[in-house]
Design a protein around this motif. Structure first.
Motif, mmCIF file in Angstrom:
data_model
loop_
_atom_site.group_PDB
_atom_site.id
_atom_site.type_symbol
_atom_site.label_atom_id
_atom_site.label_comp_id
_atom_site.label_asym_id
_atom_site.label_seq_id
_atom_site.Cartn_x
_atom_site.Cartn_y
_atom_site.Cartn_z
ATOM 1 N N VAL A 1 0.854 -1.190 0.000
ATOM 2 C CA VAL A 1 0.000 0.000 0.000
ATOM 3 C C VAL A 1 0.889 1.238 0.000
ATOM 4 O O VAL A 1 1.846 1.322 0.779
ATOM 5 N N PHE A 2 0.561 2.183 -0.876
ATOM 6 C CA PHE A 2 1.212 3.492 -0.901
ATOM 7 C C PHE A 2 0.100 4.530 -0.822
ATOM 8 O O PHE A 2 -0.702 4.668 -1.742
ATOM 9 N N SER A 3 0.038 5.242 0.293
ATOM 10 C CA SER A 3 -1.052 6.195 0.492
ATOM 11 C C SER A 3 -0.504 7.513 1.022
ATOM 12 O O SER A 3 0.565 7.562 1.640
ATOM 13 N N TYR A 4 -1.290 8.569 0.778
ATOM 14 C CA TYR A 4 -0.890 9.922 1.170
ATOM 15 C C TYR A 4 -1.966 10.507 2.068
ATOM 16 O O TYR A 4 -3.157 10.514 1.720
ATOM 17 N N ASP A 5 -1.554 10.995 3.231
ATOM 18 C CA ASP A 5 -2.454 11.661 4.166
ATOM 19 C C ASP A 5 -2.239 13.158 4.000
ATOM 20 O O ASP A 5 -1.234 13.706 4.445
ATOM 21 N N CYS A 6 -3.213 13.808 3.342
ATOM 22 C CA CYS A 6 -3.039 15.233 3.061
ATOM 23 C C CYS A 6 -3.101 16.079 4.330
ATOM 24 O O CYS A 6 -2.489 17.153 4.384
ATOM 25 N N GLN A 7 -3.812 15.611 5.340
ATOM 26 C CA GLN A 7 -3.924 16.397 6.572
ATOM 27 C C GLN A 7 -2.587 16.434 7.312
ATOM 28 O O GLN A 7 -2.229 17.438 7.915
ATOM 29 N N LYS A 8 -1.839 15.333 7.240
ATOM 30 C CA LYS A 8 -0.525 15.278 7.893
ATOM 31 C C LYS A 8 0.624 15.565 6.930
ATOM 32 O O LYS A 8 1.762 15.701 7.364
ATOM 33 N N ASN A 9 0.298 15.618 5.640
ATOM 34 C CA ASN A 9 1.329 15.752 4.607
ATOM 35 C C ASN A 9 2.367 14.637 4.755
ATOM 36 O O ASN A 9 3.580 14.860 4.765
ATOM 37 N N GLU A 10 1.876 13.403 4.831
ATOM 38 C CA GLU A 10 2.724 12.244 5.131
ATOM 39 C C GLU A 10 2.332 11.082 4.245
ATOM 40 O O GLU A 10 1.148 10.860 3.965
ATOM 41 N N TYR A 11 3.345 10.320 3.831
ATOM 42 C CA TYR A 11 3.130 9.132 3.003
ATOM 43 C C TYR A 11 3.285 7.886 3.874
ATOM 44 O O TYR A 11 4.151 7.827 4.746
ATOM 45 N N LEU A 12 2.450 6.896 3.574
ATOM 46 C CA LEU A 12 2.493 5.638 4.307
ATOM 47 C C LEU A 12 2.764 4.500 3.336
ATOM 48 O O LEU A 12 2.096 4.378 2.313
ATOM 49 N N LEU A 13 3.757 3.686 3.660
ATOM 50 C CA LEU A 13 4.008 2.436 2.946
ATOM 51 C C LEU A 13 3.712 1.311 3.917
ATOM 52 O O LEU A 13 4.353 1.203 4.971
ATOM 53 N N ALA A 14 2.721 0.479 3.578
ATOM 54 C CA ALA A 14 2.244 -0.530 4.514
ATOM 55 C C ALA A 14 1.850 -1.785 3.748
ATOM 56 O O ALA A 14 1.786 -1.804 2.516
ATOM 57 N N ASP A 15 1.595 -2.847 4.509
ATOM 58 C CA ASP A 15 1.139 -4.092 3.894
ATOM 59 C C ASP A 15 -0.380 -4.163 3.798
ATOM 60 O O ASP A 15 -0.922 -5.082 3.186
ATOM 61 N N SER A 16 -1.086 -3.206 4.418
ATOM 62 C CA SER A 16 -2.550 -3.156 4.326
ATOM 63 C C SER A 16 -3.001 -1.720 4.525
ATOM 64 O O SER A 16 -2.245 -0.877 5.023
ATOM 65 N N LYS A 17 -4.229 -1.441 4.157
ATOM 66 C CA LYS A 17 -4.744 -0.085 4.255
ATOM 67 C C LYS A 17 -4.978 0.298 5.710
ATOM 68 O O LYS A 17 -5.350 -0.544 6.533
ATOM 69 N N PRO A 18 -4.771 1.573 6.057
ATOM 70 C CA PRO A 18 -4.968 1.998 7.451
ATOM 71 C C PRO A 18 -6.447 1.961 7.833
ATOM 72 O O PRO A 18 -7.333 2.125 6.987
ATOM 73 N N SER A 19 -6.686 1.733 9.104
ATOM 74 C CA SER A 19 -8.066 1.698 9.616
ATOM 75 C C SER A 19 -8.383 3.007 10.316
ATOM 76 O O SER A 19 -7.530 3.888 10.435
ATOM 77 N N GLY A 20 -9.611 3.135 10.800
ATOM 78 C CA GLY A 20 -10.021 4.347 11.497
ATOM 79 C C GLY A 20 -11.490 4.274 11.859
ATOM 80 O O GLY A 20 -12.137 3.213 11.759
ATOM 81 N N THR A 21 -12.020 5.388 12.277
ATOM 82 C CA THR A 21 -13.428 5.481 12.667
ATOM 83 C C THR A 21 -14.194 6.247 11.606
ATOM 84 O O THR A 21 -13.786 7.342 11.196
ATOM 85 N N ALA A 22 -15.320 5.682 11.166
ATOM 86 C CA ALA A 22 -16.124 6.306 10.119
ATOM 87 C C ALA A 22 -17.016 7.393 10.696
ATOM 88 O O ALA A 22 -17.605 7.229 11.775
ATOM 89 N N GLU A 23 -17.118 8.504 9.971
ATOM 90 C CA GLU A 23 -18.003 9.610 10.361
ATOM 91 C C GLU A 23 -19.293 9.527 9.550
ATOM 92 O O GLU A 23 -19.270 9.230 8.359
ATOM 93 N N PRO A 24 -20.455 9.791 10.182
ATOM 94 C CA PRO A 24 -21.728 9.738 9.438
ATOM 95 C C PRO A 24 -21.835 10.893 8.446
ATOM 96 O O PRO A 24 -21.574 12.041 8.783
ATOM 97 N N LEU A 25 -22.215 10.578 7.212
ATOM 98 C CA LEU A 25 -22.364 11.580 6.162
ATOM 99 C C LEU A 25 -23.845 11.893 5.987
ATOM 100 O O LEU A 25 -24.663 10.996 5.716
ATOM 101 N N ASP A 26 -24.184 13.163 6.134
ATOM 102 C CA ASP A 26 -25.577 13.603 6.081
ATOM 103 C C ASP A 26 -26.112 13.530 4.652
ATOM 104 O O ASP A 26 -25.467 13.995 3.712
ATOM 105 N N ARG A 27 -27.306 12.934 4.519
ATOM 106 C CA ARG A 27 -27.946 12.821 3.199
ATOM 107 C C ARG A 27 -28.240 14.187 2.610
ATOM 108 O O ARG A 27 -28.180 14.370 1.380
#
Length: 642
Positions: free
Chosen positions: A197-223
């Motif tokens: 996995v090669f991903s970019y976190d724009c909020q941290k301006n940081e690149y991640l090289l990993a063996d799987s995608k990062p996890s986290g907590t989902a925020e509810p999106l208003d219809r």
């Protein structure tokens, strides 16, 4: 389908040029565009400045070729929110810049002018790594260490065990002679080749090289913030995979099935490795790749969302306002891409000059994937060109520099044999398979120490290509049109086979040399010459024993094993030397006995000769006495007659 909506935004723009920082009021921003993906972004921003002189700091800095760093943050102005979400932030480096100047009023020669600046920028990896084309060879280094050495100003984080593993060899082959291939392509190729996995976190301006995608907590999106939702079904793959190992003495074909594959359609992967673990590892990798991508959702917004929707953020479509039959409802979704474009409603150079916010016509959309989607989306890239060819010197310790010695190292884990080659350009030593090279299997001609050779460097292994010169003394004079083979350590201990022409007639000779001991066999027209000669001036060479090659070959083994091997070798040497010494003493004793016998025999014969000589002398003396007596008698008789 994107439709523009009106929104009050608060852009925050900061430029850093040559160490100078410039903050632009949000109201001066007239246009912004951001295309954000999981791996990075591309963006542009246009703004007016207030009246400036010719020596305005921003204008002066803009004209210099210094690096331009751009930070753009965008947030919606929503007083109804008690805790507004963090703004969308992109930080990158300018790729291009443009400038338009407008005079104030009708006076075209006015000292002060309005200037309209446009910067197109992208994340640092795209800008810097796309211009970075290193050609390097590393040994005993991990991929993480290589990335750290080439990160420039990038912030990298790692969560991948494979990156931390030391590799015997790593070669970067993305130089200028490989058109359009950059270090950025190399990184993407490596990630794809190893299913990472090669991903970019724009909020941290940081690149991640990993063996799987990062996890986290989902925020509810208003219809109410979403105008339209499309369900996109990626095209299913219709092939399976076969991993082919093309070994002559044990070929294998391992099919990897895929439920949606059409019978008889496959992508074949060709290997040639005797190591079973490597073949099994590749089979595992291809099986992980052979997955069907899940469905995706395409959203267009009618309001700036009140939850983070940057690439990599997790959202959840939930609530009574969403259709009950909506695909992906109440499931965690990951933002895969985000597109944002905003045009100021008042675009004049005089408008909103000092205000932090302004009204914009906004178009915004996002593409979502399931949070459980294991497949990685990477941008298009060009694969590095392998192999590259470099010169090397055969590595073989022990002896003197000009000696013709060879070293074969056997890997205890795989039982494979290797030659060692030193690449002077990087002062690194690599292993190449110990194979017959360009000769049939019935010839054993290993490459000698310090021989100049050409080797092919792949990403993680090297191969022998060809020899580049002759060893000292092997070339024959041009006029003899000869051929020669030199076998042995050096010119004082070798066997030479030579065939050339003398007076236009072929001559073949064999010369064996070991210090002062030489043997010659020469055949020419009507003549066979054989000579064995030992030069006392030179004398036989002092027997020596060099264990350096054995020690080099045993590097990395257990100390006990090394000691045992050296001990066995030393014992064999001592036994051989003892046998030689015993034979020499026996020969010396036999020589002394023969010499003593010869002396005795010669002494007896000398004594016999002396005895015979004495007898002859005695008889001669007796004869002389008789002759003298006869002479005296004759004299007396003569006197009587007179």
């Amino acid at each position: 389908m994107r439709t523009a909506f009106q929104e009050e935004l608060k852009p925050e723009l900061t430029l850093t040029i040559g160490g100078q920082s410039f903050s632009i009021p949000g109201g001066q921003v007239k246009h912004l565009s951001v295309r954000l993906a999981s791996h990075g972004f591309n963006a542009s921003v246009t703004f007016w400045t207030s009246l400036e002189k010719k020596d305005a700091p921003l204008f002066t800095a803009f004209q210099k070729p210094d690096l331009v760093q751009v930070r753009l943050a965008v947030a919606a102005v929503n007083p109804a929110l008690d805790s507004p979400p963090a703004p969308l932030v992109v930080q990158g480096i300018a790729r291009s810049r443009r400038l338009i100047a407008e005079p104030h009023g009708k006076d075209k020669k006015a000292e002060r002018v309005f200037r309209r600046y446009t910067f197109e920028f992208a994340d640092a990896a795209q800008v810097l790594w796309r211009q970075h084309r290193p050609v390097e060879l590393h040994t005993d280094m991990s991929m993480q260490e290589v990335l750290e050495a080439h990160k420039a100003t990038l912030q990298l984080s790692y969560d991948w065990a494979a990156l931390r593993q030391k590799q015997e060899m790593l070669c970067l082959a993305v130089g200028a002679d490989a058109p359009e291939v950059s270090f950025y392509d190399f990184v993407l190729w490596y990630v794809h080749a190893h299913n990472g996995v090669f991903s970019y976190d724009c909020q941290k301006n940081e690149y991640l090289l990993a063996d799987s995608k990062p996890s986290g907590t989902a925020e509810p999106l208003d219809r109410l913030q979403v105008r339209h939702v499309d369900v996109r079904l990626p095209q299913p793959i219709r092939h399976g995979t076969r991993v082919l190992n093309a070994l002559a003495n044990g070929p294998t074909t391992t099919p990897i099935e895929q439920p949606q594959a059409v019978a008889g359609v496959s992508h074949d992967v060709l290997l040639r490795t005797p190591i079973t673990a490597q073949a099994e590892q590749r089979q595992k990798l291809e099986k992980a790749r052979l997955q069907v991508r899940q469905r995706q959702l395409q959203l267009s917004f009618k309001h700036f969302p009140t939850v983070p929707v940057h690439a990599g953020a997790l959202v959840r479509l939930e609530g009574p306002l969403w259709p009950a039959a909506l695909t992906g409802l109440d499931e965690d979704q990951r933002v895969l891409e985000l597109e944002l474009e905003a045009h100021a409603e008042r675009e004049g150079q005089h408008d909103n000059q000092q205000t932090p916010q302004a009204n914009y016509q906004v178009m915004m959309s996002a593409r979502l994937e399931s949070a459980s989607e294991p497949l990685v989306t990477l941008p298009a890239y060009r694969a590095p060109r392998y192999p590259i060819h470099v010169e090397a010197l055969v590595h073989s310790p022990g002896g003197e520099p000009p000696d013709r010695r060879y070293l074969i190292v056997e890997d205890e884990k795989t039982s494979l044999a290797y030659f060692r080659m030193t690449v002077p350009l990087w002062n690194q030593t690599v292993s190449v398979p110990a194979e017959p090279i360009h000769f049939p299997g019935q010839f054993f001609f290993p490459p000698y120490k310090n021989t100049r050779v050409l080797i092919a460097l792949h990403f993680a292994h090297a191969e022998f290509d060809r020899f580049l010169d002759w060893k000292e003394g092997v070339r024959t004079p041009q006029d003899g049109q000869g051929d020669q083979i030199l076998l042995g350590w050096n010119k004082t201990s070798q066997t030479a086979f030579t065939h050339d022409f003398q007076e236009d007639k072929p001559v073949w000779r064999m010369l064996r040399t070991n210090g002062g001991d030489t043997q010659i066999v020469r055949m020419k027209e009507g003549n066979l010459f054989i000579q064995v000669k030992e030069s006392e001036a030179s004398g036989p060479p002092t027997p020596t024993y060099d264990v350096t090659p054995q020690v080099e070959a045993a590097k990395g083994d257990l100390t006990a094993a090394v000691g045992g091997a050296v001990g066995e070798t030393s014992a064999a040497y001592q036994a051989a030397m003892g046998s030689v010494r015993a034979k020499m003493k026996s020969a010396q004793a036999e020589a002394k006995a023969a010499l003593t016998g010869a002396r005795t025999e010669v002494g007896a014969k000398v004594a016999e000769a002396k005895s015979g000589l004495k007898g002859a002398t005695s008889r001669l003396s007796q004869g002389m006495g008789q002759l003298s007596g006869a002479a005296e008698a004759a004299k007396a008789a003569l006197k009587k007659l007179l």
